[in-house]
Design a protein around this motif. Structure first.
Motif, mmCIF file in Angstrom:
data_model
loop_
_atom_site.group_PDB
_atom_site.id
_atom_site.type_symbol
_atom_site.label_atom_id
_atom_site.label_comp_id
_atom_site.label_asym_id
_atom_site.label_seq_id
_atom_site.Cartn_x
_atom_site.Cartn_y
_atom_site.Cartn_z
ATOM 1 N N GLN A 5 -40.678 -0.408 -30.697
ATOM 2 C CA GLN A 5 -41.460 0.148 -30.931
ATOM 3 C C GLN A 5 -41.724 0.542 -29.421
ATOM 4 N N GLY A 6 -42.501 -0.479 -28.359
ATOM 5 C CA GLY A 6 -42.489 -0.043 -27.235
ATOM 6 C C GLY A 6 -43.698 -0.790 -27.731
ATOM 7 N N PRO A 7 -44.888 -0.781 -25.940
ATOM 8 C CA PRO A 7 -46.349 -0.794 -26.583
ATOM 9 C C PRO A 7 -46.904 -0.388 -27.071
ATOM 10 N N LEU A 8 -48.141 -0.988 -27.426
ATOM 11 C CA LEU A 8 -49.237 -0.336 -28.717
ATOM 12 C C LEU A 8 -50.453 0.623 -28.082
ATOM 13 N N LEU A 9 -50.298 1.381 -28.917
ATOM 14 C CA LEU A 9 -51.413 2.718 -27.941
ATOM 15 C C LEU A 9 -52.908 1.798 -27.516
ATOM 16 N N GLU A 11 -52.407 -0.791 -25.693
ATOM 17 C CA GLU A 11 -52.118 -1.468 -24.782
ATOM 18 C C GLU A 11 -52.229 -0.366 -23.638
ATOM 19 N N ARG A 12 -51.424 0.981 -23.843
ATOM 20 C CA ARG A 12 -51.016 1.179 -23.316
ATOM 21 C C ARG A 12 -52.162 2.246 -22.963
ATOM 22 N N PHE A 13 -53.324 2.593 -23.595
ATOM 23 C CA PHE A 13 -54.491 3.459 -22.936
ATOM 24 C C PHE A 13 -55.408 2.247 -22.322
ATOM 25 N N GLU A 14 -55.333 0.969 -22.433
ATOM 26 C CA GLU A 14 -55.436 0.022 -20.714
ATOM 27 C C GLU A 14 -55.697 0.379 -20.038
ATOM 28 N N VAL A 15 -53.817 0.258 -20.436
ATOM 29 C CA VAL A 15 -53.141 0.505 -18.780
ATOM 30 C C VAL A 15 -53.749 1.842 -17.918
ATOM 31 N N ALA A 16 -53.764 3.156 -18.531
ATOM 32 C CA ALA A 16 -53.928 3.986 -18.172
ATOM 33 C C ALA A 16 -55.410 4.062 -17.361
ATOM 34 N N ILE A 66 -62.776 -1.519 -27.279
ATOM 35 C CA ILE A 66 -60.820 -2.050 -27.451
ATOM 36 C C ILE A 66 -61.336 -3.178 -26.768
ATOM 37 N N VAL A 67 -62.127 -3.264 -25.372
ATOM 38 C CA VAL A 67 -61.344 -4.779 -24.956
ATOM 39 C C VAL A 67 -62.278 -6.147 -25.323
ATOM 40 N N HIS A 68 -63.571 -5.189 -24.747
ATOM 41 C CA HIS A 68 -63.999 -6.178 -24.928
ATOM 42 C C HIS A 68 -64.808 -7.211 -26.344
ATOM 43 N N GLU A 69 -64.488 -6.434 -27.474
ATOM 44 C CA GLU A 69 -64.390 -6.937 -28.683
ATOM 45 C C GLU A 69 -62.446 -7.733 -28.784
ATOM 46 N N LYS A 70 -61.581 -7.542 -28.062
ATOM 47 C CA LYS A 70 -60.801 -8.511 -28.603
ATOM 48 C C LYS A 70 -61.186 -9.597 -28.739
ATOM 49 N N MET A 71 -59.673 -9.696 -29.540
ATOM 50 C CA MET A 71 -60.026 -11.624 -30.547
ATOM 51 C C MET A 71 -59.035 -12.591 -29.485
ATOM 52 N N GLU A 72 -57.915 -11.596 -29.117
ATOM 53 C CA GLU A 72 -57.274 -12.641 -27.652
ATOM 54 C C GLU A 72 -56.341 -11.943 -26.898
ATOM 55 N N VAL A 73 -55.473 -12.288 -25.955
ATOM 56 C CA VAL A 73 -54.325 -11.514 -25.388
ATOM 57 C C VAL A 73 -53.743 -10.300 -25.891
ATOM 58 N N TYR A 76 -55.871 -6.320 -30.223
ATOM 59 C CA TYR A 76 -56.590 -5.127 -30.218
ATOM 60 C C TYR A 76 -57.408 -5.102 -31.289
ATOM 61 N N ILE A 77 -58.580 -4.801 -31.630
ATOM 62 C CA ILE A 77 -59.461 -5.352 -32.859
ATOM 63 C C ILE A 77 -58.501 -2.977 -33.174
ATOM 64 N N ALA A 78 -59.179 -2.443 -32.577
ATOM 65 C CA ALA A 78 -58.149 -1.091 -33.642
ATOM 66 C C ALA A 78 -58.158 -0.458 -32.185
ATOM 67 N N GLU A 79 -56.429 0.392 -32.517
ATOM 68 C CA GLU A 79 -56.141 1.273 -32.258
ATOM 69 C C GLU A 79 -57.158 3.033 -31.626
ATOM 70 N N PRO A 80 -56.665 2.843 -30.420
ATOM 71 C CA PRO A 80 -56.840 4.952 -30.228
ATOM 72 C C PRO A 80 -55.992 5.818 -30.514
ATOM 73 N N ASN A 81 -56.246 6.591 -30.661
ATOM 74 C CA ASN A 81 -55.031 7.493 -31.109
ATOM 75 C C ASN A 81 -54.080 8.192 -30.635
ATOM 76 N N ALA A 82 -53.013 8.358 -30.751
ATOM 77 C CA ALA A 82 -52.100 9.091 -30.157
ATOM 78 C C ALA A 82 -52.361 10.160 -29.163
ATOM 79 N N LYS A 83 -53.099 11.316 -29.128
ATOM 80 C CA LYS A 83 -54.283 11.607 -28.531
ATOM 81 C C LYS A 83 -54.330 12.277 -27.497
ATOM 82 N N VAL A 84 -56.007 10.653 -27.744
ATOM 83 C CA VAL A 84 -56.575 10.310 -26.528
ATOM 84 C C VAL A 84 -55.291 9.442 -25.766
ATOM 85 N N VAL A 85 -54.847 8.588 -26.007
ATOM 86 C CA VAL A 85 -54.143 8.038 -24.746
ATOM 87 C C VAL A 85 -53.073 9.020 -23.543
ATOM 88 N N SER A 86 -52.660 9.717 -25.209
ATOM 89 C CA SER A 86 -51.524 10.987 -24.044
ATOM 90 C C SER A 86 -52.489 11.428 -23.063
#
Length: 240
Positions: A5-9, A11-16, A66-73, A76-86
């Motif tokens: 499936q590739g990286p989670l949305l 994860e892509r958001f955090e990298v960008a 997303i990041v500050h509420e991340k439970m562990e490495v 993520y507690i939530a996923e941004p939608n694909a449009k936002v990530v793009s």
């Protein structure tokens, strides 16, 4: 991460987001490293940041949620939608590319020698529609000649509604017009550095007529491009 499936949305958001943050540090160059501060300060100086200011402020809030509420490495507690990530990935790409100033410059630069006939200049105005021309004397750039200066000279030297330009040379107008402020820069300069040049001139209450780009930023080199304040205003940084 599922390799198929590739990286989670998220994860892509955090990298960008991190790529944008790094680019903001390089562009704005202030002592405060905070993302929202870099955006706020940068938007006042650079058109590229102003274009995305509202989006980036929203993405900062989303990133914190997303990041500050991340439970562990990797979780993520939530996923941004694909449009936002793009969209943030596209912004990261715009911010990270070199953005050479030559990319927005008028590249077909028409220039003249100090001793050329002014009729050659008026012919160039008619043919190309340009209003500013670099002038060279002894193979050194000595300034700009503008269409406005030619018109003013003609108005001052008109007799019975007519003016004879046949014996008028570039130097006649250059000696008549007030000295125009220009900067000569190398072709490696980027848009942000050019914006800084205009901003510094503005703060000193000096009107910068143009930035001339040459191979190495030397006055004896032919112009590769010319940038005016209007060129900066009309930059289109949209990614959609």
């Amino acid at each position: 991460m599922n390799k198929k499936q590739g990286p989670l949305l998220s994860e892509r958001f955090e990298v960008a987001y991190n790529q944008v943050h790094d680019a903001l540090r390089d562009i704005v160059q202030i002592n405060d490293d905070r993302f929202v501060v870099l955006v706020k300060v940068g938007a006042k100086k650079y058109q590229i940041i102003e274009t995305y200011k509202k989006d980036l402020e929203q993405y900062a809030r989303l990133r914190n949620a997303i990041v500050h509420e991340k439970m562990e490495v990797g979780f993520y507690i939530a996923e941004p939608n694909a449009k936002v990530v793009s969209h943030i990935e596209k912004i990261a790409n715009v911010f990270s590319r070199p953005n050479y100033a030559l990319s927005i410059a008028t590249k077909h630069v028409v220039y003249f020698d100090y001793h050329d006939s002014i009729l050659e200049v008026t012919a160039a105005i008619k043919e190309h529609g340009y209003s500013k021309f670099p002038i060279y004397k002894n193979k050194q750039c000595v300034g700009l000649l503008t269409a406005g200066s030619i018109v003013k000279w003609m108005a001052q030297n008109m007799e019975s509604g007519l003016v004879n330009l046949s014996d008028i040379h570039v130097w006649d107008i250059m000696n008549y017009q007030k000295e125009l402020l220009i900067e000569i820069v190398p072709k490696e300069i980027n848009i942000f550095e050019v914006e800084n040049i205009f901003e510094k001139a503005h703060k000193k209450k000096r009107k910068l007529e143009g930035v001339i780009i040459t191979e190495n930023g030397k006055t004896d080199e032919v112009p590769l491009g010319i940038i005016t304040a209007w060129d900066l205003i009309e930059i289109d940084y949209t990614v959609d």
